[in-house]
Design a protein around this motif. Sequence first.
Motif, PDB file in Angstrom:
ATOM      1  N   ALA A   1       0.816  -1.209   0.000  1.00 17.71           N
ATOM      2  CA  ALA A   1       0.000   0.000   0.000  1.00 17.71           C
ATOM      3  C   ALA A   1       0.853   1.263   0.000  1.00 17.71           C
ATOM      4  O   ALA A   1       0.385   2.334  -0.400  1.00 17.71           O
ATOM      5  CB  ALA A   1      -0.933   0.013   1.211  1.00 17.71           C
ATOM      6  N   VAL A   2       2.101   1.150   0.444  1.00 19.38           N
ATOM      7  CA  VAL A   2       3.003   2.302   0.576  1.00 19.38           C
ATOM      8  C   VAL A   2       4.377   1.919   0.047  1.00 19.38           C
ATOM      9  O   VAL A   2       4.805   0.778   0.171  1.00 19.38           O
ATOM     10  CB  VAL A   2       3.107   2.736   2.064  1.00 19.38           C
ATOM     11  CG1 VAL A   2       4.184   3.767   2.282  1.00 19.38           C
ATOM     12  CG2 VAL A   2       1.764   3.266   2.561  1.00 19.38           C
ATOM     13  N   ARG A   3       5.054   2.891  -0.545  1.00 21.32           N
ATOM     14  CA  ARG A   3       6.446   2.689  -0.978  1.00 21.32           C
ATOM     15  C   ARG A   3       7.243   3.932  -0.612  1.00 21.32           C
ATOM     16  O   ARG A   3       6.677   4.985  -0.316  1.00 21.32           O
ATOM     17  CB  ARG A   3       6.516   2.389  -2.467  1.00 21.32           C
ATOM     18  CG  ARG A   3       5.973   3.459  -3.351  1.00 21.32           C
ATOM     19  CD  ARG A   3       5.927   3.008  -4.826  1.00 21.32           C
ATOM     20  NE  ARG A   3       5.042   3.823  -5.605  1.00 21.32           N
ATOM     21  CZ  ARG A   3       5.293   5.065  -6.023  1.00 21.32           C
ATOM     22  NH1 ARG A   3       6.421   5.650  -5.732  1.00 21.32           N
ATOM     23  NH2 ARG A   3       4.411   5.731  -6.734  1.00 21.32           N
ATOM     24  N   VAL A   4       8.559   3.790  -0.651  1.00 21.11           N
ATOM     25  CA  VAL A   4       9.442   4.905  -0.312  1.00 21.11           C
ATOM     26  C   VAL A   4      10.071   5.440  -1.589  1.00 21.11           C
ATOM     27  O   VAL A   4      10.609   4.680  -2.393  1.00 21.11           O
ATOM     28  CB  VAL A   4      10.562   4.459   0.658  1.00 21.11           C
ATOM     29  CG1 VAL A   4      11.456   5.626   1.019  1.00 21.11           C
ATOM     30  CG2 VAL A   4       9.984   3.818   1.896  1.00 21.11           C
ATOM     31  N   VAL A   5       9.998   6.751  -1.747  1.00 21.12           N
ATOM     32  CA  VAL A   5      10.639   7.430  -2.878  1.00 21.12           C
ATOM     33  C   VAL A   5      11.441   8.586  -2.301  1.00 21.12           C
ATOM     34  O   VAL A   5      10.870   9.521  -1.728  1.00 21.12           O
ATOM     35  CB  VAL A   5       9.590   7.961  -3.887  1.00 21.12           C
ATOM     36  CG1 VAL A   5      10.271   8.724  -5.006  1.00 21.12           C
ATOM     37  CG2 VAL A   5       8.746   6.826  -4.441  1.00 21.12           C
ATOM     38  N   LYS A   6      12.765   8.493  -2.414  1.00 23.45           N
ATOM     39  CA  LYS A   6      13.664   9.521  -1.880  1.00 23.45           C
ATOM     40  C   LYS A   6      13.363   9.817  -0.405  1.00 23.45           C
ATOM     41  O   LYS A   6      13.192  10.963  -0.006  1.00 23.45           O
ATOM     42  CB  LYS A   6      13.567  10.800  -2.704  1.00 23.45           C
ATOM     43  CG  LYS A   6      14.017  10.618  -4.140  1.00 23.45           C
ATOM     44  CD  LYS A   6      13.958  11.925  -4.905  1.00 23.45           C
ATOM     45  CE  LYS A   6      14.384  11.695  -6.339  1.00 23.45           C
ATOM     46  NZ  LYS A   6      14.290  12.898  -7.141  1.00 23.45           N
ATOM     47  N   ARG A   7      13.267   8.750   0.387  1.00 27.01           N
ATOM     48  CA  ARG A   7      13.040   8.810   1.837  1.00 27.01           C
ATOM     49  C   ARG A   7      11.669   9.354   2.222  1.00 27.01           C
ATOM     50  O   ARG A   7      11.409   9.628   3.379  1.00 27.01           O
ATOM     51  CB  ARG A   7      14.140   9.610   2.531  1.00 27.01           C
ATOM     52  CG  ARG A   7      15.509   8.984   2.403  1.00 27.01           C
ATOM     53  CD  ARG A   7      16.565   9.728   3.155  1.00 27.01           C
ATOM     54  NE  ARG A   7      16.112   9.979   4.524  1.00 27.01           N
ATOM     55  CZ  ARG A   7      16.479  11.041   5.239  1.00 27.01           C
ATOM     56  NH1 ARG A   7      17.292  11.927   4.747  1.00 27.01           N
ATOM     57  NH2 ARG A   7      16.040  11.201   6.470  1.00 27.01           N
ATOM     58  N   ARG A   8      10.790   9.515   1.244  1.00 26.37           N
ATOM     59  CA  ARG A   8       9.440   9.999   1.521  1.00 26.37           C
ATOM     60  C   ARG A   8       8.445   8.889   1.196  1.00 26.37           C
ATOM     61  O   ARG A   8       8.646   8.122   0.275  1.00 26.37           O
ATOM     62  CB  ARG A   8       9.136  11.259   0.711  1.00 26.37           C
ATOM     63  CG  ARG A   8      10.040  12.403   1.153  1.00 26.37           C
ATOM     64  CD  ARG A   8       9.807  13.650   0.327  1.00 26.37           C
ATOM     65  NE  ARG A   8      10.669  14.714   0.792  1.00 26.37           N
ATOM     66  CZ  ARG A   8      10.381  15.549   1.778  1.00 26.37           C
ATOM     67  NH1 ARG A   8       9.230  15.460   2.403  1.00 26.37           N
ATOM     68  NH2 ARG A   8      11.211  16.484   2.139  1.00 26.37           N
ATOM     69  N   TYR A   9       7.373   8.829   1.956  1.00 23.79           N
ATOM     70  CA  TYR A   9       6.407   7.741   1.828  1.00 23.79           C
ATOM     71  C   TYR A   9       5.253   8.135   0.915  1.00 23.79           C
ATOM     72  O   TYR A   9       4.651   9.192   1.083  1.00 23.79           O
ATOM     73  CB  TYR A   9       5.911   7.321   3.215  1.00 23.79           C
ATOM     74  CG  TYR A   9       7.019   6.648   3.977  1.00 23.79           C
ATOM     75  CD1 TYR A   9       7.190   5.276   3.906  1.00 23.79           C
ATOM     76  CD2 TYR A   9       7.932   7.387   4.711  1.00 23.79           C
ATOM     77  CE1 TYR A   9       8.231   4.651   4.569  1.00 23.79           C
ATOM     78  CE2 TYR A   9       8.986   6.774   5.380  1.00 23.79           C
ATOM     79  CZ  TYR A   9       9.119   5.401   5.302  1.00 23.79           C
ATOM     80  OH  TYR A   9      10.157   4.790   5.946  1.00 23.79           O
TER      81      TYR A   9
END
Length: 123
Positions: A73-81
């Motif tokens: 449901a969630v992923r991390v992109v450049k330390r942001r969720y």
Amino acid sequence: MLLDVLHGIFLLRYAGTTPQRFGAALELMMVSMMVSVTTRDKKTLTASGLAKKLRMPRSNVDRHLKRLMEEGAVRVVKRRYCADLDLLDGFITREILDRNIDLIEQCVKELKRLRVSLHNTLA
């Protein structure tokens, strides 16, 4: 009314995997909703940012984020969720939407009735 709407969505979203404790379930829902809203608004946050915004211990936010990532449901992109909004949209059916619209219409009617009653009391 809003809690009923959110509760219905939450039960569908986490059917069979809801945390055992109410507090943990509520925290998970809050983290999930905050990530969804910040993703939609294109203002994603770090784990620390989410913890501050939610006024929740960072360790709790980390635990809930880990669970949400395991579920996809969630992923991390450049330390942001970021939330997978397409996945979350799949939990809203026409039936749920219609029921929630009915609830909102009932609340509007009740608020109008209360406004008239209050106006008459103060007049």
